[in-house]
Every structure is written in C-alpha cells, then in structure tokens.
Design an enzyme around this catalytic site. Structure first.
Site, PDB file in Angstrom:
ATOM      1  N   LYS A   1      -5.399   9.257   1.130  1.00  0.00           N
ATOM      2  CA  LYS A   1      -5.304   8.353   2.282  1.00  0.00           C
ATOM      3  C   LYS A   1      -5.895   9.004   3.524  1.00  0.00           C
TER       4      LYS A   1
ATOM      5  N   GLY B   1       0.055  -6.666  -5.898  1.00  0.00           N
ATOM      6  CA  GLY B   1       1.141  -5.695  -5.749  1.00  0.00           C
ATOM      7  C   GLY B   1       2.264  -6.252  -4.891  1.00  0.00           C
ATOM      8  N   PHE B   2       3.223  -5.398  -4.647  1.00  0.00           N
ATOM      9  CA  PHE B   2       4.406  -5.806  -3.866  1.00  0.00           C
ATOM     10  C   PHE B   2       4.012  -6.359  -2.492  1.00  0.00           C
TER      11      PHE B   2
ATOM     12  N   ARG C   1      11.089   4.203  -6.497  1.00  0.00           N
ATOM     13  CA  ARG C   1      11.345   4.315  -5.063  1.00  0.00           C
ATOM     14  C   ARG C   1      12.832   4.142  -4.805  1.00  0.00           C
TER      15      ARG C   1
ATOM     16  N   THR D   1      -0.340  -1.297 -11.002  1.00  0.00           N
ATOM     17  CA  THR D   1       1.092  -1.400 -10.720  1.00  0.00           C
ATOM     18  C   THR D   1       1.483  -2.820 -10.326  1.00  0.00           C
ATOM     19  N   GLY D   2       0.503  -3.639 -10.009  1.00  0.00           N
ATOM     20  CA  GLY D   2       0.804  -5.024  -9.646  1.00  0.00           C
ATOM     21  C   GLY D   2       0.907  -5.891 -10.891  1.00  0.00           C
TER      22      GLY D   2
ATOM     23  N   TYR E   1      -2.131  11.347  -3.271  1.00  0.00           N
ATOM     24  CA  TYR E   1      -1.871  10.171  -2.424  1.00  0.00           C
ATOM     25  C   TYR E   1      -2.127  10.498  -0.956  1.00  0.00           C
TER      26      TYR E   1
ATOM     27  N   ARG F   1     -22.245  -4.328   4.452  1.00  0.00           N
ATOM     28  CA  ARG F   1     -23.298  -5.262   4.044  1.00  0.00           C
ATOM     29  C   ARG F   1     -23.078  -6.655   4.628  1.00  0.00           C
TER      30      ARG F   1
ATOM     31  N   HIS G   1       8.597  -3.272  -7.565  1.00  0.00           N
ATOM     32  CA  HIS G   1       8.635  -2.992  -8.993  1.00  0.00           C
ATOM     33  C   HIS G   1       9.986  -2.336  -9.324  1.00  0.00           C
TER      34      HIS G   1
HETATM   35  P1  NAD Z   1       1.984  -1.571  -5.161  1.00  0.00           P
HETATM   36  O1  NAD Z   1       1.849  -0.459  -6.131  1.00  0.00           O
HETATM   37  O2  NAD Z   1       3.013  -2.606  -5.423  1.00  0.00           O
HETATM   38  O3  NAD Z   1       0.604  -2.326  -4.954  1.00  0.00           O
HETATM   39  C1  NAD Z   1      -0.643  -1.698  -5.082  1.00  0.00           C
HETATM   40  C2  NAD Z   1      -1.576  -2.669  -5.788  1.00  0.00           C
HETATM   41  O4  NAD Z   1      -2.866  -2.057  -5.906  1.00  0.00           O
HETATM   42  C3  NAD Z   1      -1.124  -2.992  -7.209  1.00  0.00           C
HETATM   43  O5  NAD Z   1      -1.177  -4.379  -7.412  1.00  0.00           O
HETATM   44  C4  NAD Z   1      -2.121  -2.259  -8.091  1.00  0.00           C
HETATM   45  O6  NAD Z   1      -2.293  -2.862  -9.347  1.00  0.00           O
HETATM   46  C5  NAD Z   1      -3.349  -2.286  -7.223  1.00  0.00           C
HETATM   47  N1  NAD Z   1      -4.326  -1.234  -7.519  1.00  0.00           N
HETATM   48  C6  NAD Z   1      -4.094   0.090  -7.674  1.00  0.00           C
HETATM   49  N2  NAD Z   1      -5.236   0.742  -7.917  1.00  0.00           N
HETATM   50  C7  NAD Z   1      -6.228  -0.195  -7.896  1.00  0.00           C
HETATM   51  C8  NAD Z   1      -7.625  -0.146  -8.073  1.00  0.00           C
HETATM   52  N3  NAD Z   1      -8.263   1.001  -8.328  1.00  0.00           N
HETATM   53  N4  NAD Z   1      -8.331  -1.299  -7.995  1.00  0.00           N
HETATM   54  C9  NAD Z   1      -7.711  -2.472  -7.752  1.00  0.00           C
HETATM   55  N5  NAD Z   1      -6.377  -2.583  -7.576  1.00  0.00           N
HETATM   56  C10 NAD Z   1      -5.651  -1.448  -7.650  1.00  0.00           C
HETATM   57  O7  NAD Z   1       2.215  -0.900  -3.726  1.00  0.00           O
HETATM   58  P2  NAD Z   1       2.610  -1.534  -2.329  1.00  0.00           P
HETATM   59  O8  NAD Z   1       3.932  -1.006  -1.976  1.00  0.00           O
HETATM   60  O9  NAD Z   1       2.389  -3.001  -2.336  1.00  0.00           O
HETATM   61  O10 NAD Z   1       1.544  -0.833  -1.392  1.00  0.00           O
HETATM   62  C11 NAD Z   1       0.374  -1.511  -0.948  1.00  0.00           C
HETATM   63  C12 NAD Z   1      -0.422  -0.576  -0.051  1.00  0.00           C
HETATM   64  O11 NAD Z   1       0.357  -0.173   1.069  1.00  0.00           O
HETATM   65  C13 NAD Z   1      -0.876   0.723  -0.755  1.00  0.00           C
HETATM   66  O12 NAD Z   1      -2.177   1.031  -0.332  1.00  0.00           O
HETATM   67  C14 NAD Z   1       0.090   1.753  -0.238  1.00  0.00           C
HETATM   68  O13 NAD Z   1      -0.492   3.033  -0.214  1.00  0.00           O
HETATM   69  C15 NAD Z   1       0.387   1.231   1.161  1.00  0.00           C
HETATM   70  N6  NAD Z   1       1.707   1.694   1.623  1.00  0.00           N
HETATM   71  C16 NAD Z   1       2.842   1.183   1.087  1.00  0.00           C
HETATM   72  C17 NAD Z   1       4.078   1.654   1.528  1.00  0.00           C
HETATM   73  C18 NAD Z   1       5.365   1.092   0.987  1.00  0.00           C
HETATM   74  O14 NAD Z   1       6.431   1.572   1.383  1.00  0.00           O
HETATM   75  N7  NAD Z   1       5.364   0.105   0.143  1.00  0.00           N
HETATM   76  C19 NAD Z   1       4.147   2.655   2.498  1.00  0.00           C
HETATM   77  C20 NAD Z   1       2.948   3.176   2.997  1.00  0.00           C
HETATM   78  C21 NAD Z   1       1.737   2.670   2.568  1.00  0.00           C
HETATM   79  N1  UDP Z   2     -20.930  -1.437  -2.212  1.00  0.00           N
HETATM   80  C1  UDP Z   2     -20.205  -2.435  -2.807  1.00  0.00           C
HETATM   81  N2  UDP Z   2     -20.428  -3.721  -2.409  1.00  0.00           N
HETATM   82  C2  UDP Z   2     -21.334  -4.059  -1.474  1.00  0.00           C
HETATM   83  C3  UDP Z   2     -22.080  -3.030  -0.866  1.00  0.00           C
HETATM   84  C4  UDP Z   2     -21.844  -1.720  -1.259  1.00  0.00           C
HETATM   85  O1  UDP Z   2     -19.372  -2.196  -3.660  1.00  0.00           O
HETATM   86  O2  UDP Z   2     -21.448  -5.252  -1.174  1.00  0.00           O
HETATM   87  C5  UDP Z   2     -20.669  -0.068  -2.604  1.00  0.00           C
HETATM   88  C6  UDP Z   2     -21.826   0.616  -3.296  1.00  0.00           C
HETATM   89  O3  UDP Z   2     -21.323   1.120  -4.532  1.00  0.00           O
HETATM   90  C7  UDP Z   2     -22.186   1.752  -2.401  1.00  0.00           C
HETATM   91  C8  UDP Z   2     -20.968   1.938  -1.536  1.00  0.00           C
HETATM   92  O4  UDP Z   2     -20.392   0.659  -1.429  1.00  0.00           O
HETATM   93  O5  UDP Z   2     -22.431   2.928  -3.112  1.00  0.00           O
HETATM   94  C9  UDP Z   2     -21.259   2.458  -0.160  1.00  0.00           C
HETATM   95  O6  UDP Z   2     -22.208   1.609   0.435  1.00  0.00           O
HETATM   96  P1  UDP Z   2     -23.156   2.118   1.606  1.00  0.00           P
HETATM   97  O7  UDP Z   2     -24.077   1.003   1.941  1.00  0.00           O
HETATM   98  O8  UDP Z   2     -22.338   2.641   2.714  1.00  0.00           O
HETATM   99  O9  UDP Z   2     -23.901   3.362   1.022  1.00  0.00           O
HETATM  100  P2  UDP Z   2     -24.998   3.529  -0.114  1.00  0.00           P
HETATM  101  O10 UDP Z   2     -25.309   2.180  -0.689  1.00  0.00           O
HETATM  102  O11 UDP Z   2     -26.129   4.112   0.599  1.00  0.00           O
HETATM  103  O12 UDP Z   2     -24.368   4.434  -1.113  1.00  0.00           O
HETATM  104  N1  UDP Z   3      15.232   9.280  -3.472  1.00  0.00           N
HETATM  105  C1  UDP Z   3      16.538   9.429  -3.897  1.00  0.00           C
HETATM  106  N2  UDP Z   3      16.913   8.826  -5.073  1.00  0.00           N
HETATM  107  C2  UDP Z   3      16.065   8.053  -5.787  1.00  0.00           C
HETATM  108  C3  UDP Z   3      14.737   7.891  -5.341  1.00  0.00           C
HETATM  109  C4  UDP Z   3      14.358   8.519  -4.179  1.00  0.00           C
HETATM  110  O1  UDP Z   3      17.361  10.114  -3.258  1.00  0.00           O
HETATM  111  O2  UDP Z   3      16.496   7.524  -6.830  1.00  0.00           O
HETATM  112  C5  UDP Z   3      14.834   9.898  -2.195  1.00  0.00           C
HETATM  113  C6  UDP Z   3      13.528  10.703  -2.262  1.00  0.00           C
HETATM  114  O3  UDP Z   3      13.789  12.038  -2.650  1.00  0.00           O
HETATM  115  C7  UDP Z   3      13.044  10.600  -0.827  1.00  0.00           C
HETATM  116  C8  UDP Z   3      13.552   9.230  -0.370  1.00  0.00           C
HETATM  117  O4  UDP Z   3      14.589   8.867  -1.282  1.00  0.00           O
HETATM  118  O5  UDP Z   3      13.643  11.592  -0.038  1.00  0.00           O
HETATM  119  C9  UDP Z   3      12.475   8.161  -0.374  1.00  0.00           C
HETATM  120  O6  UDP Z   3      11.830   8.186  -1.628  1.00  0.00           O
HETATM  121  P1  UDP Z   3      10.747   7.118  -2.055  1.00  0.00           P
HETATM  122  O7  UDP Z   3      10.199   7.561  -3.352  1.00  0.00           O
HETATM  123  O8  UDP Z   3      11.301   5.746  -1.963  1.00  0.00           O
HETATM  124  O9  UDP Z   3       9.615   7.181  -0.914  1.00  0.00           O
HETATM  125  P2  UDP Z   3       8.847   8.374  -0.202  1.00  0.00           P
HETATM  126  O10 UDP Z   3       9.375   9.694  -0.663  1.00  0.00           O
HETATM  127  O11 UDP Z   3       7.435   8.176  -0.586  1.00  0.00           O
HETATM  128  O12 UDP Z   3       9.133   8.137   1.233  1.00  0.00           O
END
Ligand code: NAD
Ligand code: UDP
Ligand code: UDP
Length: 367
Positions: free
Chosen positions: A190, A53-54, A227, A78-79, A186, A147, A222
């Site tokens: 989180k 991702g980004f 955004r 999204t990446g 979201y 683990r 992206h």
């Molecule tokens: P992004 O969408 O560019 O990157 C997210 C990446 O996660 C992508 O490459 C996507 O393909 C991958 N992904 C999504 N779901 C997945 C899954 N189930 N398994 C494996 N990969 C998966 O976003 P970003 O801006 O790079 O954000 C990265 C992280 O930072 C995110 O967790 C986001 O919540 C957090 N974050 C970003 C911002 C920001 O302003 N960019 C702000 C607050 C938090």
């Molecule tokens: N898990 C994984 N990789 C590992 C160990 C665990 O993906 O190397 C996952 C697995 O699906 C598990 C979850 O992490 O359900 C939570 O693990 P945890 O040991 O906390 O709990 P439990 O195995 O008892 O569900």
């Molecule tokens: N926004 C905007 N025009 C756009 C996209 C977003 O005015 O084309 C505004 C949106 O309503 C928000 C702020 O910009 O108030 C930031 O939006 P973004 O989606 O980037 O991030 P987030 O809302 O998650 O902070």
C-alpha cells in the site's frame, strides 16, 4: 466476455439503434470521454475494483443508488458473488471477473481502486499476490486512468503507519513499518501504491485521491477472515471462546461501513486540488478486551474469554486524527459502535445462523 488484454484497443460494437459506438469491455454503452446527463444529474461511468468485497459491495450499492453506471471488477479472491447478487439484475450494474494485476482496457470517468485482501489472514495467505495486487494492480489502474483521463481513488490503509510512535496518527506521520515482516506484503504494498499514485499525479497530471482507511466493519464481512469484529461476533453467536490475542489491551478504532462509504464518496467528489492522503476512520479508540465485552453483551452471549499469542508486528495502538477529513470533506463518522455492532450481529445471525459449520467458506484464489 469481450475484454482486451494489453492491446490498447477498445472493441466496437453496434448499439441497440444499430449505430457503432465505442464499447467498454463489459458493454456499458457510453460516449467515449463523456459523462452522460440524466435530467440534471450527471451519470458517471464508475469502476469499483474489489467491488465484490465487503466494502466494495456497499460502495457499488451506494453509487448505483446515485444513478451511476457501475462496473464492478473482482477476481473473487476474498469477495463473493453473494455480496453483489442483489445488484446483478440492475441495468446499470455490470460485473467483470478480472485480476487487476493484468491490464484492463475499459472507458471510465472514475475509478475506486479497492481490490486487495484486507484481513491479515487473507493477505498473508498469498503474500506475493498481495504485493502484486497493490503494486502491479495500481500501475494498471493508473495506466488506465491516464489513458482515459479518469479520476482515481486509492483505498490505502492506516497500516502505512505500521506500529506507530505517535498517537493519534496524523497524515504527516511517515510511519514505522517492518519492511520484511509478515504484514509487509500489505503495508509496503500500500505504501508503494501511494507512491505510484503521487508520481502519476506529479508526472502525468493525473487526478488522484488517496484515502487512508482505518479498521472498518459491518454486514458482508467475511465470517472467516480472522478480523477481530467478525471473529468475536461468530464466536459469541456460536458460544465458542472469544479469542483475545495478547493481553487484549492493544487498541483499534472501528468505523461502520456506511460512514466509510460516505467518506470515500465525499473524497472522490472533493475539489481536484485536494488529493490526500486523508485519514478516514472513527476516532473513538477501544481495547480489544472492551470490544469483546461489548460484543458479548450485544449478542447476549456467555462465551468465555481465552487468550492467544499476539501475532508478530501487531500494532499496539491505532486511532485516526480526522481533522483533515473534517475540514476538507466535512466528514465524520456518525454511527455509534453499539449500533453498528448490533446491525452486524443481526447480519451474521441471519446469514450464518447459530452454528459455525454453516459459515465455513474455503479461502482460495479463484482466478
Ligand atoms: P475484502 O477482502 O472484503 O475486499 C477486497 C476485494 O478485492 C475482494 O472482493 C477480492 O476478491 C478483491 N481482489 C483482491 N485481489 C484482487 C485482484 N488482484 N484483482 C481483482 N480483485 C481483487 O476487503 P475490504 O475490507 O472490503 O477492503 C477493501 C479495500 O479497503 C482494500 O483495498 C483494503 O486494503 C482497504 N482497507 C480496508 C480496511 C478494512 O478495515 N476493511 C482497512 C483499511 C483499508
Ligand atoms: N494499462 C491498462 N489499461 C489501460 C492503459 C494501461 O491496464 O487502459 C496498463 C498497461 O499494462 C501499462 C500500465 O497500465 O503497462 C501502465 O501504463 P502507462 O501508460 O503508465 O505506462 P506504459 O504503458 O508505458 O507501461
Ligand atoms: N485480534 C484479537 N482476536 C481475534 C482477532 C484479532 O484479539 O480473534 C486482535 C489483533 O491482534 C489486533 C486487533 O484485534 O490487535 C485487530 O485485528 P484485525 O485483524 O481485525 O485488524 P488489524 O490488525 O489489521 O488492525
């Protein structure tokens, strides 16, 4: 790809010297549970989920440059491969296409858990998957960390504060989130991920780090993620109207991606007792209208401003109090908004040219 799902077993494979060694899923050849020394530098096995991702791509680049073994895990929701294409030939970089809502068995020293779509348009496209990624994904990554006794960092978000009543936001503020609104998948995802991190820490003694990231921007965003920074830049470069949502006086603070990566790495490397949550973001606050004016100016564009309805639950103000990050990490952003925007505009101009047709990229799950 020799990935073992849910078996708990790590496949063994012969080393180049013919010896049998434990292997990670993607073949990083490592001594189990040990960090290798490279001269006086410790080479760590680091996994970055969401690494294509980004933000993840910048983080992979940075950690690779520090001499670590990097496993980038991404389902390309999204990446994109493009973001990490320049890293693919590197001997210490591996890419694993994997959805973290499914278990993953690899051996790691540190995990940066960034996987999750971050823009409202993307995370609302499949809200159930968004929550699953934060909740099931975090459980799997925490289970993995437990683990192998790895240190694990969560990329949480300023969205845990929702539409805040206090300003600027401090870590002690519990937030004001609508649990059933369109942003909830979201925000609540989180928030639950943070809960899981803290409970794994309390219950299992896991070494955790929780970063609350505020709006971050820069090259590799992206172009269609909706955004504000990417929208305004693309609109300015293509001469289309700049879309201000609402009256444009809502505020955000924007952190350049290099500063954010620095903050994340410092947090991961901080003393074990410091687990966060800690705000990472730029404390300079701008209205969306003033952001639009800056982008137009820096891009040399005459695009007109146009108003669109404000999305539901759109926070009115957002700005981090970064006192804690300054104290604990000696961190603060150093890139001026004008400089960061100029670099981002140059990136978009070079990559997508002046026409919007060239940047269209169909969003869809790729798993
Ligand atoms: P992004 O969408 O560019 O990157 C997210 C990446 O996660 C992508 O490459 C996507 O393909 C991958 N992904 C999504 N779901 C997945 C899954 N189930 N398994 C494996 N990969 C998966 O976003 P970003 O801006 O790079 O954000 C990265 C992280 O930072 C995110 O967790 C986001 O919540 C957090 N974050 C970003 C911002 C920001 O302003 N960019 C702000 C607050 C938090
Ligand atoms: N898990 C994984 N990789 C590992 C160990 C665990 O993906 O190397 C996952 C697995 O699906 C598990 C979850 O992490 O359900 C939570 O693990 P945890 O040991 O906390 O709990 P439990 O195995 O008892 O569900
Ligand atoms: N926004 C905007 N025009 C756009 C996209 C977003 O005015 O084309 C505004 C949106 O309503 C928000 C702020 O910009 O108030 C930031 O939006 P973004 O989606 O980037 O991030 P987030 O809302 O998650 O902070």
């Amino acid at each position: 790809m020799p990935v073992s799902h849910g078996t708990g077993q790590v496949p063994s494979q012969g080393s180049p010297t013919g010896e049998a060694h434990p292997m990670t899923a993607t073949g990083l050849l490592l001594d189990r549970g040990k960090t290798r020394k490279r001269g006086c530098h410790l080479r760590k096995r680091i996994m970055v989920t969401g690494g294509a991702g980004f933000m993840g791509a910048h983080l992979c680049e940075r950690l690779l440059a520090e001499g670590h073994d990097i496993l980038c895990v991404d389902n390309f929701y999204t990446g994109s491969r493009d973001n990490i294409a320049h890293l693919l030939g590197h001997p210490h970089f591996e890419l694993l296409r994997h959805d973290i809502t499914f278990p993953l068995y690899v051996e790691m020293d540190e995990i940066y858990n960034l996987a999750c779509p971050a823009s409202p348009v993307h995370y609302q496209n499949d809200p159930v998957q968004t929550t699953k990624t934060s909740v099931h994904g975090s459980i799997n990554m925490l289970g993995l960390a437990k683990r192998v006794r790895a240190k694990i960092l969560l990329a949480s978000t300023s969205e845990v504060y929702g539409d805040p009543e206090i300003h600027p936001q401090q870590e002690g503020y519990w937030g004001r989130v609508n649990p059933i609104g369109p942003r909830a998948c979201y925000d609540e995802g989180k928030r639950c991920a943070e809960t899981l991190f803290f409970d794994y820490h309390r219950q299992h003694g896991l070494r955790i780090k929780v970063a609350r990231i505020f709006n971050t921007y820069g090259p590799r965003m992206h172009p269609d993620d909706g955004r504000v920074v990417s929208n305004f830049i693309m609109q300015a470069l293509t001469g289309e109207p700049i879309t201000l949502y609402g009256d444009g006086i809502q505020t955000r603070s924007f952190c350049y991606v290099d500063d954010m990566v620095e903050g994340l790495v410092r947090l991961m490397d901080s003393r074990d007792e410091f687990i966060g949550p800690v705000n990472l973001g730029n404390p300079e606050e701008y209205t969306m209208r003033s952001l639009a004016e800056r982008v137009l100016d820096l891009a040399g564009s005459n695009s007109p401003l146009t108003h669109r309805p404000l999305p539901k639950d759109d926070p009115q103000r957002r700005c981090p109090d970064i006192t804690l990050a300054r104290q604990e990490l000696d961190w603060r952003p150093t890139t001026r908004l004008e400089d960061g925007l100029s670099r981002t505009i140059d990136y978009f101009r070079a990559k997508y040219g002046a026409t919007s047709e060239t940047c269209h990229n169909q969003l869809g799950p790729d798993r």
